[in-house]
Design a protein around this motif. Structure first.
Motif, PDB file in Angstrom:
ATOM      1  N   ARG A  11       1.027  -1.203  -0.092  1.00  0.00           N
ATOM      2  CA  ARG A  11      -0.064   0.120   0.042  1.00  0.00           C
ATOM      3  C   ARG A  11       0.930   1.218  -0.219  1.00  0.00           C
ATOM      4  O   ARG A  11       2.156   1.210   0.499  1.00  0.00           O
ATOM      5  N   ALA A  12       0.319   2.472  -0.459  1.00  0.00           N
ATOM      6  CA  ALA A  12       0.966   3.540  -0.450  1.00  0.00           C
ATOM      7  C   ALA A  12       1.131   3.998   1.150  1.00  0.00           C
ATOM      8  O   ALA A  12       0.174   4.193   1.729  1.00  0.00           O
ATOM      9  N   ARG A  14       2.887   7.055   3.296  1.00  0.00           N
ATOM     10  CA  ARG A  14       3.461   8.235   3.303  1.00  0.00           C
ATOM     11  C   ARG A  14       4.198   8.838   4.613  1.00  0.00           C
ATOM     12  O   ARG A  14       4.357  10.106   4.700  1.00  0.00           O
ATOM     13  N   PHE A  65       1.292  16.873  -4.729  1.00  0.00           N
ATOM     14  CA  PHE A  65       1.321  15.570  -3.566  1.00  0.00           C
ATOM     15  C   PHE A  65       2.595  15.102  -3.107  1.00  0.00           C
ATOM     16  O   PHE A  65       2.409  13.790  -2.962  1.00  0.00           O
ATOM     17  N   HIS A  68       5.413  13.897   0.830  1.00  0.00           N
ATOM     18  CA  HIS A  68       5.830  12.780   1.762  1.00  0.00           C
ATOM     19  C   HIS A  68       7.448  12.652   1.573  1.00  0.00           C
ATOM     20  O   HIS A  68       8.141  11.846   2.459  1.00  0.00           O
ATOM     21  N   LEU A 113       4.852   6.669  -4.388  1.00  0.00           N
ATOM     22  CA  LEU A 113       5.000   7.633  -5.459  1.00  0.00           C
ATOM     23  C   LEU A 113       4.805   8.988  -5.166  1.00  0.00           C
ATOM     24  O   LEU A 113       4.183   9.397  -4.468  1.00  0.00           O
ATOM     25  N   THR A 115       4.366  12.406  -7.889  1.00  0.00           N
ATOM     26  CA  THR A 115       4.410  13.007  -9.294  1.00  0.00           C
ATOM     27  C   THR A 115       5.117  14.401  -9.206  1.00  0.00           C
ATOM     28  O   THR A 115       4.770  15.159  -8.355  1.00  0.00           O
ATOM     29  N   ARG A 152      -3.862   1.414   7.620  1.00  0.00           N
ATOM     30  CA  ARG A 152      -3.832   1.890   6.191  1.00  0.00           C
ATOM     31  C   ARG A 152      -3.924   0.557   5.367  1.00  0.00           C
ATOM     32  O   ARG A 152      -4.692   0.679   4.270  1.00  0.00           O
ATOM     33  N   ARG A 158      -9.220  -2.241  -3.910  1.00  0.00           N
ATOM     34  CA  ARG A 158      -9.205  -2.620  -5.080  1.00  0.00           C
ATOM     35  C   ARG A 158     -10.594  -2.918  -5.751  1.00  0.00           C
ATOM     36  O   ARG A 158     -11.433  -3.552  -5.059  1.00  0.00           O
TER      37      ARG A 158
HETATM   38  C1  LIG Z   1       1.644   6.877 -11.632  1.00  0.00           C
HETATM   39  C2  LIG Z   1       1.285   7.315  -9.931  1.00  0.00           C
HETATM   40  C3  LIG Z   1       1.283   8.557  -9.533  1.00  0.00           C
HETATM   41  C4  LIG Z   1       1.267   8.782  -8.246  1.00  0.00           C
HETATM   42  N1  LIG Z   1       1.499  10.065  -7.804  1.00  0.00           N
HETATM   43  C5  LIG Z   1       1.309  10.328  -6.255  1.00  0.00           C
HETATM   44  C6  LIG Z   1       1.467  11.633  -5.707  1.00  0.00           C
HETATM   45  O1  LIG Z   1       2.016  12.601  -6.553  1.00  0.00           O
HETATM   46  N2  LIG Z   1       1.374  11.624  -4.619  1.00  0.00           N
HETATM   47  C7  LIG Z   1       0.988  10.606  -3.831  1.00  0.00           C
HETATM   48  O2  LIG Z   1       0.816  10.783  -2.483  1.00  0.00           O
HETATM   49  N3  LIG Z   1       0.767   9.505  -4.161  1.00  0.00           N
HETATM   50  C8  LIG Z   1       0.888   9.168  -5.463  1.00  0.00           C
HETATM   51  N4  LIG Z   1       0.557   7.959  -6.081  1.00  0.00           N
HETATM   52  C9  LIG Z   1       0.098   6.837  -5.136  1.00  0.00           C
HETATM   53  C10 LIG Z   1      -1.168   6.543  -5.485  1.00  0.00           C
HETATM   54  O3  LIG Z   1      -2.062   7.490  -4.828  1.00  0.00           O
HETATM   55  C11 LIG Z   1      -1.724   5.182  -4.652  1.00  0.00           C
HETATM   56  O4  LIG Z   1      -0.837   4.398  -5.262  1.00  0.00           O
HETATM   57  C12 LIG Z   1      -3.291   4.960  -4.711  1.00  0.00           C
HETATM   58  O5  LIG Z   1      -3.806   5.733  -4.195  1.00  0.00           O
HETATM   59  C13 LIG Z   1      -3.233   3.618  -4.165  1.00  0.00           C
HETATM   60  O6  LIG Z   1      -2.960   3.362  -2.896  1.00  0.00           O
HETATM   61  P1  LIG Z   1      -3.020   2.332  -1.862  1.00  0.00           P
HETATM   62  O7  LIG Z   1      -1.969   1.014  -2.683  1.00  0.00           O
HETATM   63  O8  LIG Z   1      -2.478   2.456  -0.652  1.00  0.00           O
HETATM   64  O9  LIG Z   1      -4.506   1.622  -1.824  1.00  0.00           O
HETATM   65  C14 LIG Z   1       0.783   7.737  -7.198  1.00  0.00           C
HETATM   66  C15 LIG Z   1       0.495   6.433  -7.867  1.00  0.00           C
HETATM   67  C16 LIG Z   1       0.780   6.240  -9.218  1.00  0.00           C
HETATM   68  C17 LIG Z   1       0.830   4.949  -9.646  1.00  0.00           C
END
Ligand SMILES: Cc1cc2nc3c(=O)[nH]c(=O)nc-3n(C[C@H](O)[C@H](O)[C@H](O)COP(=O)(O)O)c2cc1C
Length: 170
Positions: A11-12, A14, A65, A68, A113, A115, A152, A158
């Motif tokens: 999971r993401a 931060r 964003f 983090h 991630l 961007t 989290r 999904r």
């Molecule tokens: C191409 C891409 C760009 C992303 N950019 C950001 C970002 O700029 N900031 C951020 O906090 N998360 C970013 N994410 C993370 C997504 O928000 C995160 O993978 C998605 O919400 C699913 O989260 P989970 O795996 O915790 O359910 C990005 C994900 C991807 C795949």
């Protein structure tokens, strides 16, 4: 942790503990990105590993964003050609990103991630050659607290299998 467990639990995350990563861990993460498959094995990617706190703070302002990054133990910026110059650029960057994130998770290191929309600001910080595009970054670190990580995990979701998977035709 095996591969399917890692895929299921990733999971993401931060927020990170202050614990630094060992050199061997940083190298394992970067090697996973380097080893990822790529279009025609072109390997058109570079990685900038950032551990300096001030540089991470500056990078965290490189995207709406990307906050983090400022508390990450390691930020990895993936540089690619622009998609108009190489159609596979972003797909290949995604492969490297996923490999690095899964390799990190095996070590108990979480990630997210970012961007980097503010290209000029990011170029000032990292000074890459002009043909390399620093669009994506990843924060890595040990989770700040295990409880936060569990919550989290429960929240993450999904779409259902039948909603996205089609057999034979749409
Ligand atoms: C191409 C891409 C760009 C992303 N950019 C950001 C970002 O700029 N900031 C951020 O906090 N998360 C970013 N994410 C993370 C997504 O928000 C995160 O993978 C998605 O919400 C699913 O989260 P989970 O795996 O915790 O359910 C990005 C994900 C991807 C795949």
């Amino acid at each position: 942790m095996n591969v399917s467990q890692a895929i299921r639990s990733k999971r993401a995350v931060r927020s990170f503990s202050k614990q630094p990563l060992k050199d061997v861990e940083v190298r394992a993460i970067l090697n996973a990105g380097r080893r990822a498959q790529s279009t025609k094995n072109r390997q058109e990617r570079h990685f900038i590993a950032v551990q300096d706190r001030e540089r991470l703070k500056a990078l965290s302002k490189g995207g709406a964003f990307a906050g983090h990054l400022k508390c990450a133990a390691l930020g990895v910026v993936i540089l690619t050609p622009r998609p108009e110059d190489f159609y596979g650029a972003l797909f290949d960057a995604g492969q490297s990103a996923a490999y690095m994130q899964l390799a990190a998770l095996e070590l108990g290191i979480v990630s997210c991630l970012a961007t980097l929309y503010k290209e000029e600001k990011v170029r000032e910080i990292l000074q890459p050659p002009k043909e390399w595009w620093p669009l994506m970054a990843i924060s890595f670190g040990y989770p700040r607290d295990k409880k936060g990580l569990t919550i989290r995990l429960l929240r993450g979701g999904r779409k259902a299998y039948d909603e996205v998977v089609h057999q034979e035709t749409w």
